[in-house]
Structure formats: C-alpha cells, structure tokens
Design an enzyme around this catalytic site. Structure first.
Site, PDB file in Angstrom:
ATOM      1  N   SER A   2     -24.309  -3.352   7.896  1.00  0.00           N
ATOM      2  CA  SER A   2     -25.435  -2.719   7.887  1.00  0.00           C
ATOM      3  C   SER A   2     -26.769  -3.494   7.899  1.00  0.00           C
ATOM      4  CB  SER A   2     -25.618  -1.475   6.984  1.00  0.00           C
ATOM      5  OG  SER A   2     -26.060  -2.254   5.442  1.00  0.00           O
ATOM      6  N   LYS A   3     -26.576  -4.492   7.214  1.00  0.00           N
ATOM      7  CA  LYS A   3     -27.867  -5.504   7.182  1.00  0.00           C
ATOM      8  C   LYS A   3     -28.125  -6.149   8.613  1.00  0.00           C
ATOM      9  CE  LYS A   3     -30.504  -6.099   4.462  1.00  0.00           C
ATOM     10  NZ  LYS A   3     -31.832  -5.683   3.866  1.00  0.00           N
TER      11      LYS A   3
ATOM     12  N   THR B  32     -30.435 -10.955   4.492  1.00  0.00           N
ATOM     13  CA  THR B  32     -29.669 -11.724   3.766  1.00  0.00           C
ATOM     14  C   THR B  32     -28.529 -12.516   4.326  1.00  0.00           C
ATOM     15  OG1 THR B  32     -27.340 -11.262   2.291  1.00  0.00           O
ATOM     16  CG2 THR B  32     -28.148  -9.465   3.777  1.00  0.00           C
ATOM     17  N   ASP B  33     -28.314 -13.530   3.333  1.00  0.00           N
ATOM     18  CA  ASP B  33     -27.385 -14.552   4.100  1.00  0.00           C
ATOM     19  C   ASP B  33     -25.885 -13.947   4.438  1.00  0.00           C
ATOM     20  OD1 ASP B  33     -26.485 -14.479   1.431  1.00  0.00           O
ATOM     21  OD2 ASP B  33     -26.503 -16.408   0.989  1.00  0.00           O
ATOM     22  N   GLU B  34     -25.655 -12.755   3.762  1.00  0.00           N
ATOM     23  CA  GLU B  34     -24.216 -12.228   3.902  1.00  0.00           C
ATOM     24  C   GLU B  34     -24.086 -11.818   5.278  1.00  0.00           C
ATOM     25  OE1 GLU B  34     -23.167  -9.608   0.834  1.00  0.00           O
ATOM     26  OE2 GLU B  34     -24.519 -10.564  -0.775  1.00  0.00           O
TER      27      GLU B  34
ATOM     28  N   TYR C 175     -22.077  -3.375   3.656  1.00  0.00           N
ATOM     29  CA  TYR C 175     -23.222  -3.624   3.173  1.00  0.00           C
ATOM     30  C   TYR C 175     -24.115  -4.784   4.162  1.00  0.00           C
ATOM     31  CZ  TYR C 175     -27.184  -6.383   1.099  1.00  0.00           C
ATOM     32  OH  TYR C 175     -28.276  -7.168   0.726  1.00  0.00           O
ATOM     33  N   SER C 176     -23.274  -5.873   4.348  1.00  0.00           N
ATOM     34  CA  SER C 176     -23.627  -6.885   5.118  1.00  0.00           C
ATOM     35  C   SER C 176     -23.372  -6.419   6.757  1.00  0.00           C
ATOM     36  CB  SER C 176     -22.624  -8.107   4.978  1.00  0.00           C
ATOM     37  OG  SER C 176     -21.358  -7.855   5.103  1.00  0.00           O
TER      38      SER C 176
ATOM     39  N   ARG D  96     -21.644 -18.429  -4.829  1.00  0.00           N
ATOM     40  CA  ARG D  96     -23.030 -18.086  -4.336  1.00  0.00           C
ATOM     41  C   ARG D  96     -23.928 -18.841  -4.563  1.00  0.00           C
ATOM     42  NH1 ARG D  96     -19.475 -15.106  -2.837  1.00  0.00           N
ATOM     43  NH2 ARG D  96     -19.511 -12.971  -2.759  1.00  0.00           N
TER      44      ARG D  96
ATOM     45  N   ASP E 190     -41.392   3.946  -2.055  1.00  0.00           N
ATOM     46  CA  ASP E 190     -39.938   3.933  -2.501  1.00  0.00           C
ATOM     47  C   ASP E 190     -39.273   5.254  -2.914  1.00  0.00           C
ATOM     48  OD1 ASP E 190     -38.370   1.195  -4.191  1.00  0.00           O
ATOM     49  OD2 ASP E 190     -37.838   3.222  -4.450  1.00  0.00           O
TER      50      ASP E 190
ATOM     51  N   HIS F 166     -13.563  -9.778  -0.269  1.00  0.00           N
ATOM     52  CA  HIS F 166     -14.531 -10.791  -1.062  1.00  0.00           C
ATOM     53  C   HIS F 166     -14.823 -11.875  -0.412  1.00  0.00           C
ATOM     54  CE1 HIS F 166     -15.498 -12.008  -5.422  1.00  0.00           C
ATOM     55  NE2 HIS F 166     -16.379 -11.874  -4.726  1.00  0.00           N
TER      56      HIS F 166
ATOM     57  N   PRO G 246     -16.064  -8.299 -16.495  1.00  0.00           N
ATOM     58  CA  PRO G 246     -15.182  -8.233 -15.611  1.00  0.00           C
ATOM     59  C   PRO G 246     -15.397  -9.456 -14.336  1.00  0.00           C
ATOM     60  CG  PRO G 246     -16.588  -6.578 -15.417  1.00  0.00           C
ATOM     61  CD  PRO G 246     -17.127  -7.448 -16.407  1.00  0.00           C
TER      62      PRO G 246
END
Ligand code: NAD
Ligand code: TYD
Length: 339
Positions: A156-157, A125-127, A153-154, A217, A33, A279, A208
C-alpha cells in the site's frame, strides 16, 4: 508558512510537530488526524495551547473535510504521515491499508493541486524495496532499487509512492518522497518491537520474538528522521525520492537482549514464536543521496538513542499505561467532545 501535517497524533508525526514548532517558531502547523487506535491526542497536549498550532480531527479519505481544511488554511506545504503502519495488522486486514494509504494520499494530493500547495511531501518507507538477504551485507537499498514489496502494508505504501510520482509527472504537482528505515524513540506505539519489548519486560511478561530472531532492521532515532524531512521540504528537489537511514543494522534478538540488559531483566523472558507471514529478512538503507545533496547525517548513535528511549518509557508510564488499558481512546471525547 502554513504546514498541514497529517497523522500528527501518531509516533513520527507528533515528534515532527514538536520539532517544527521548535525549529520554526514563526510557522503555523495544522495537524489533521483521524485518531485511529494509533493516534493519541494526549501526546499533543503540550502544544494544544500554542497559538501557532491547530488540531483537526478528520480522515484523509474524507474529501469534503480535507477540502474544507485546505480552503481555511491555504497551506504552503503538506506533509503526509497519516497511514496504517503496522505490518502484522495489514496481514490480518489489508483493506483499511489500501483505503488510508493509497486513497487517502490521492485525496490529499487532489486538494494540494486544487489549492496550489507549493510542496506535497509523502512520508514513505524502506519497506517498499522489499528485503535483502542476510548473507549479502554489501547490498543496500538505493533510490534506484526496484519496488518489490512483501506485505499488504508495504504494497500500500508503494502504491501511494507510485501515485505521488504520477501526480508529479501528469499534473506537475511539486512532490518529494522520503523512504526511511525503522524509527525508534518517544511516543512509539507499544505494538511495535522496541516499545512492546520494553513494556512487557517491565511487567516480567514473555517477549515474543518472531522466527529465529535474526531478521535485521536499520534503526534511526525519530528526531533524526524529523530533521531529514524538515530539510527535504525546504531544500529537496521536486520530483525526487530521498532514502533516509542511519547505517545502523541490528538483529531483532540483539535488540531484545539489549533491552533486557538495560532493564536488569532475565533473558528467560525471551520466547520464540511462530514467524510473521512473508517476514522480510533484512532492511538496509544507503543514505548517500540525502547526505551528498542536502548534507543530512544522523546525529544520535543507537547506543545512546536506545538508552534515552528506554528511560523515556520508564519516565512516561502516564503516556503508555492508558494505551495498554485502552482508556486513551476515550481521551478525545472526554477532553474535546463538547468543543
Ligand atoms: P503511527 O501508526 O504511529 O501513526 C499514524 C497516525 O496516522 C495516527 O495518528 C493515526 O491516527 C493517523 N491516521 C491513520 N489513518 C488515518 C486517516 N485515514 N486519516 C487521518 N489520520 C489517520 O505511524 P508512524 O510510525 O508514526 O508512521 C508515520 C508514517 O511514517 C507512516 O506513513 C509510515 O508508513 C511511515 N514510516 C514509519 C516508520 C516507522 O518506523 N514507524 C518508518 C518509515 C516510514
Ligand atoms: P515492527 O516493529 O513491527 O516493524 P517492521 O515490521 O515494520 O519492521 O517489527 C520489527 C521487527 O521485529 C520485525 O522483524 C518483526 C519483529 N517483531 C518480533 O519479533 N516480535 C514482535 O512482537 C514484533 C511486534 C515484531
């Protein structure tokens, strides 16, 4: 069995390290890590003296360091959790997501090829499937759903997933991929929805909620995810993708209200703020494949898991307080600087 677990000082990786040391007391677990802002070595303190555990501070993008570790440890299995994982940060600064999530994955897979690793597992990820509309509750992500990402992010995954499948087809690297829904539980970094809301509510700070708060989700208790990965690396079919999820869809606002109720705090703390860019509306996993092929089912119901999680944050202020204050980032230097 020697297993290299990357990103083991983060949320899911640390839970996986604990799970594996307990479930397979004869395995050796090596955690690699980089200790970014999301990595917290104090999380791994309970296993640091375990003779079957080794921690190595290194970057998965650092080919020399990765090769050296593979040469030393001759791993049978590699499980890659290491990633930049926060969507909001990816919107601010995509670059590091591409470096760690895509290039880092290629460095790990090159080492896995070179040293004849028997299984390379990519934690995805599911994203990567994008999102589903709120008015079509009949729709779910299956392993056949096309990749259709929304955030850096998604994306790149998804890029990493494509590369993993390419290494399988081109080089015959024995890979598996799991695509999991949102996790929650102990050691979740307090920038993510559930721990952020718990800690802010405890301090009577405003909560927030992005947009209208109706984004959905599909929440899974982290231990259930760890058990799914344990099954996949042992019994999953090489070259396959497995969706992991608990059929537990919740709107953000309902989670926030539930947390407030559990903590005896007022809903007046809820503040609706500007929506996240791009989003995703709804995530929902169809976990039929992993159930039918490997017999996996989630064990923790959300009603129990969320209470357990809130209690964990109440009982473990010593873990999250240094994160809030930023002090945890000095922990490695303080404890291991001269080792
Ligand atoms: P996290 O942000 O809590 O932890 C990430 C860990 O990776 C940290 O310990 C960090 O120090 C380490 N890391 C980051 N960059 C590194 C690098 N270049 N080299 C070595 N280590 C590095 O993330 P998490 O929530 O535990 O997620 C773990 C994995 O699971 C990620 O791949 C993520 O995409 C995936 N995932 C997460 C969820 C979720 O709900 N959290 C759901 C599905 C999939
Ligand atoms: P998050 O925990 O960041 O996970 P992800 O975006 O990967 O699903 O966010 C979960 C949901 O909560 C998402 O719809 C965004 C929303 N959210 C808020 O409303 N407020 C917040 O402060 C955060 C961090 C997230």
């Amino acid at each position: 069995m020697n297993i290299i677990v990357t990103g083991g000082a983060g949320f899911i990786g640390s839970n996986f390290v604990f799970h594996m040391l307990k479930a397979h007391p004869d395995y050796r677990i090596i955690c690699l890590d980089k200790l970014t802002y999301a990595g917290n070595l104090s999380t791994l303190e309970p296993v640091m003296d375990n003779p079957n555990f080794r921690f190595v501070k290194a970057d998965i993008c650092d080919k020399e360091a990765v090769d050296k570790l593979f040469e030393e440890e001759k791993p049978d299995i590699v499980v890659n959790f290491a990633a930049e994982s926060h969507v909001d940060r990816s919107i601010e600064n995509p670059q590091v997501f591409l470096e760690t999530n895509i290039l880092g994955t290629s460095v790990l897979m090159d080492a896995s090829r070179k040293y004849g690793v028997k299984r390379y597992h990519q934690v995805s990820t599911d994203e990567v499937y994008g999102d589903l509309p709120l008015d079509r509750p009949d729709l779910f992500f299956t392993e056949q759903t096309p990749i259709h990402t929304s955030s850096p992010y998604s994306s790149s995954k998804a890029g990493a997933d494509l590369l993993v499948l390419a290494y399988y087809r081109t080089y015959g690297l024995p890979v598996t991929i799991s695509r999991c829904s949102n996790n929650y539980g102990p050691y979740h970094f307090p920038e993510k929805l559930i721990p952020l809301m718990i800690i802010r509510a405890l301090h009577d700070e405003s909560l927030p909620v992005y947009g209208d708060g109706l984004n959905v989700r599909d929440w899974l208790y982290v231990e259930d995810h760890c058990k799914a990965i344990d099954l996949i690396i042992h019994e999953g079919k090489v070259g396959e993708v497995y969706n992991v999820g608990g059929h537990n869809e919740m709107a953000n606002i309902d989670i926030v209200k539930l947390i407030l109720k559990e903590l005896g705090k007022s809903e007046d703390l809820i503040t609706y703020v500007t929506d996240r860019k791009g989003h995703d509306r709804r995530y929902a996993i169809d976990p039929t494949k992993i159930h039918n092929e490997l017999g996996w089912l989630p064990e923790t119901k959300f009603a129990d898991g969320i209470v357990k999680t809130i209690k964990w944050y109440l009982d473990n202020e010593a873990w999250w307080q240094p994160i809030i204050s930023g002090e945890y980032q000095n922990y490695y230097e303080k404890m291991y600087g001269d080792k």
